[in-house]
Design a protein around this motif. Structure first.
Motif, PDB file in Angstrom:
ATOM      1  N   ALA A   1      15.089 -54.914  28.786  1.00 41.82           N
ATOM      2  CA  ALA A   1      14.676 -53.527  28.509  1.00 41.82           C
ATOM      3  C   ALA A   1      14.943 -52.640  29.714  1.00 41.82           C
ATOM      4  O   ALA A   1      15.418 -51.502  29.575  1.00 41.82           O
ATOM      5  N   ALA A   2      14.653 -53.152  30.907  1.00 43.38           N
ATOM      6  CA  ALA A   2      14.916 -52.377  32.127  1.00 43.38           C
ATOM      7  C   ALA A   2      16.405 -52.125  32.312  1.00 43.38           C
ATOM      8  O   ALA A   2      16.831 -51.034  32.708  1.00 43.38           O
ATOM      9  N   LEU A   3      17.229 -53.132  31.999  1.00 46.17           N
ATOM     10  CA  LEU A   3      18.679 -52.987  32.140  1.00 46.17           C
ATOM     11  C   LEU A   3      19.269 -52.030  31.106  1.00 46.17           C
ATOM     12  O   LEU A   3      20.310 -51.424  31.346  1.00 46.17           O
ATOM     13  N   ASN A   4      18.595 -51.897  29.981  1.00 49.36           N
ATOM     14  CA  ASN A   4      19.081 -51.003  28.920  1.00 49.36           C
ATOM     15  C   ASN A   4      18.643 -49.552  29.115  1.00 49.36           C
ATOM     16  O   ASN A   4      19.076 -48.684  28.351  1.00 49.36           O
ATOM     17  N   ASP A   5      17.819 -49.301  30.100  1.00 52.04           N
ATOM     18  CA  ASP A   5      17.405 -47.932  30.390  1.00 52.04           C
ATOM     19  C   ASP A   5      18.616 -47.109  30.827  1.00 52.04           C
ATOM     20  O   ASP A   5      19.404 -47.544  31.674  1.00 52.04           O
TER      21      ASP A   5
ATOM     22  N   ARG B   1      16.152 -54.374  43.049  1.00 55.14           N
ATOM     23  CA  ARG B   1      15.193 -53.379  43.552  1.00 55.14           C
ATOM     24  C   ARG B   1      15.171 -52.136  42.658  1.00 55.14           C
ATOM     25  O   ARG B   1      14.145 -51.465  42.528  1.00 55.14           O
ATOM     26  N   MET B   2      16.290 -51.849  42.037  1.00 55.19           N
ATOM     27  CA  MET B   2      16.372 -50.716  41.117  1.00 55.19           C
ATOM     28  C   MET B   2      15.479 -50.934  39.892  1.00 55.19           C
ATOM     29  O   MET B   2      14.943 -49.996  39.314  1.00 55.19           O
ATOM     30  N   LEU B   3      15.318 -52.205  39.498  1.00 57.08           N
ATOM     31  CA  LEU B   3      14.533 -52.534  38.323  1.00 57.08           C
ATOM     32  C   LEU B   3      13.033 -52.617  38.609  1.00 57.08           C
ATOM     33  O   LEU B   3      12.219 -52.615  37.671  1.00 57.08           O
ATOM     34  N   LEU B   4      12.649 -52.706  39.878  1.00 58.61           N
ATOM     35  CA  LEU B   4      11.258 -52.991  40.240  1.00 58.61           C
ATOM     36  C   LEU B   4      10.236 -52.002  39.680  1.00 58.61           C
ATOM     37  O   LEU B   4       9.204 -52.433  39.144  1.00 58.61           O
ATOM     38  N   PRO B   5      10.448 -50.687  39.793  1.00 61.66           N
ATOM     39  CA  PRO B   5       9.409 -49.769  39.286  1.00 61.66           C
ATOM     40  C   PRO B   5       9.063 -50.004  37.817  1.00 61.66           C
ATOM     41  O   PRO B   5       7.879 -50.049  37.454  1.00 61.66           O
TER      42      PRO B   5
END
Length: 330
Positions: free
Chosen positions: A281-285, A55-59
């Motif tokens: 990419a989302a995880l590397n933010d 859910r953290m990655l959704l936006p």
């Protein structure tokens, strides 16, 4: 006869042209992906770490993919219920699954019958997060380090109990691997999660446990629990003074919890590549990394081929541990 040969040659040439056109068009059609919402089946209930991370990655995912990513929680049977939904879904990139070590590597050795083949029925996309565990004990037990704990267990074979987060969980397998590599007999006691196990060690109801970090961190920091070692191959930033099991006396020990993203087998490679690119990419933010570490999990973006090799390696490793420990779930 010559007319027939010439006709067949014309048909063959036409087929070749049409085939080339189809091949040229196929990647273009797939490059439009996605054109509708994507369902992510999470094999754990709402509120858990895997659910929270997705859910953290959704936006970011919604923005980059241009379509809504919807979480569908399907817990139960160590991940088998949710992953069976994914295995039977069309291989078009619109149904994905989030599974953990149980459903994707260990369950095939734990259950007599499986609703899917974890190697043949899924295409790995990326690991999402690693969840290191910590071996804890009540201060009254006596030992202050893992070597002394192992010596105590050898002096009292079959008398020391160790709690874990439930039969078949990564914590259960971590405890079994500890006993096998240390050559000690520990009484493994299943609990309904890390929290209850850590609380019973804290109250002195059971001397030892393998739990996730969030369940025990504040009590370790307060000196109310002894942290003997972490199960990951590297030390943890939140507990830099606590050695790994490998450092503390059992070289080669590694039992890290994790969960990752898979798609149905047969999902086109361009779609897998797109999903891998957007999720990693989302995880590397940086903000995402900080939020995940606040939950006690470590971001673990992975190349597709690396995740695939890891799944195969872990499946073989846990098959041996489970067979030696004679662990069965029905």
């Amino acid at each position: 006869m010559n007319r027939i040969i010439r006709t067949l040659a014309v048909f063959a040439a036409s087929a070749a042209v049409l085939g080339a056109q189809a091949q040229a068009q196929a990647p273009a059609a797939r490059s439009d992906y996605p054109t509708k919402p994507i369902r992510v089946v999470v094999t754990f209930p709402p509120g858990g770490s895997s659910d929270a991370v997705v859910r953290m990655l959704l936006p970011r995912l919604n923005d980059k993919l241009g379509q809504q990513v919807i979480v569908d929680n399907r817990p139960g049977a160590g991940g088998n219920i949710g992953l069976s939904v994914v295995a039977k879904a069309p291989a078009d990139g619109y149904t994905l699954g989030v599974g953990a070590a149980g459903g994707l590597t260990a369950n095939v050795s734990l259950y007599a019958q499986m609703p899917f083949d974890p190697i043949k029925d899924f295409k790995p996309v990326t690991m999402l997060a690693a969840i290191p565990f910590v071996i804890i004990g009540h201060p009254s037990l006596g030992p202050k380090n893992l070597r002394d704990l192992i010596a105590l267990a050898k002096a009292q074979p079959g008398k020391l109990s160790i709690a874990h987060g439930g039969n078949g969980t990564a914590m259960h397998l971590s405890a079994a691997l500890l006993g096998q590599m240390a050559e000690v007999r520990l009484v493994e006691v299943p609990y309904r999660g890390s929290g209850p196990a850590a609380l019973d060690v804290l109250s002195g109801q059971i001397p030892l446990a393998v739990v996730d970090l969030p369940s025990a961190l504040q009590h370790i920091k307060a000196g109310k629990l002894v942290a003997y070692a972490v199960t990951s191959p590297q030390r943890l930033a939140m507990l830099p003074e606590v050695p790994t099991v490998s450092e503390a006396g059992l070289p080669g020990y590694d039992s890290t919890g994790w969960f990752g993203l898979v798609a149905p087998a047969g999902t086109p490679q361009p779609i897998i590549a797109r999903l891998n690119a957007e999720f990693t990419a989302a995880l590397n933010d940086e903000a995402t990394k900080a939020s995940m570490r606040g939950l006690g999990v470590e971001p673990a973006p992975t190349k597709v081929e690396d995740f695939e090799r890891y799944l195969q390696s872990e499946t073989r490793k846990w098959a041996k541990v489970i067979k030696t420990a004679d662990i069965k779930l029905d």
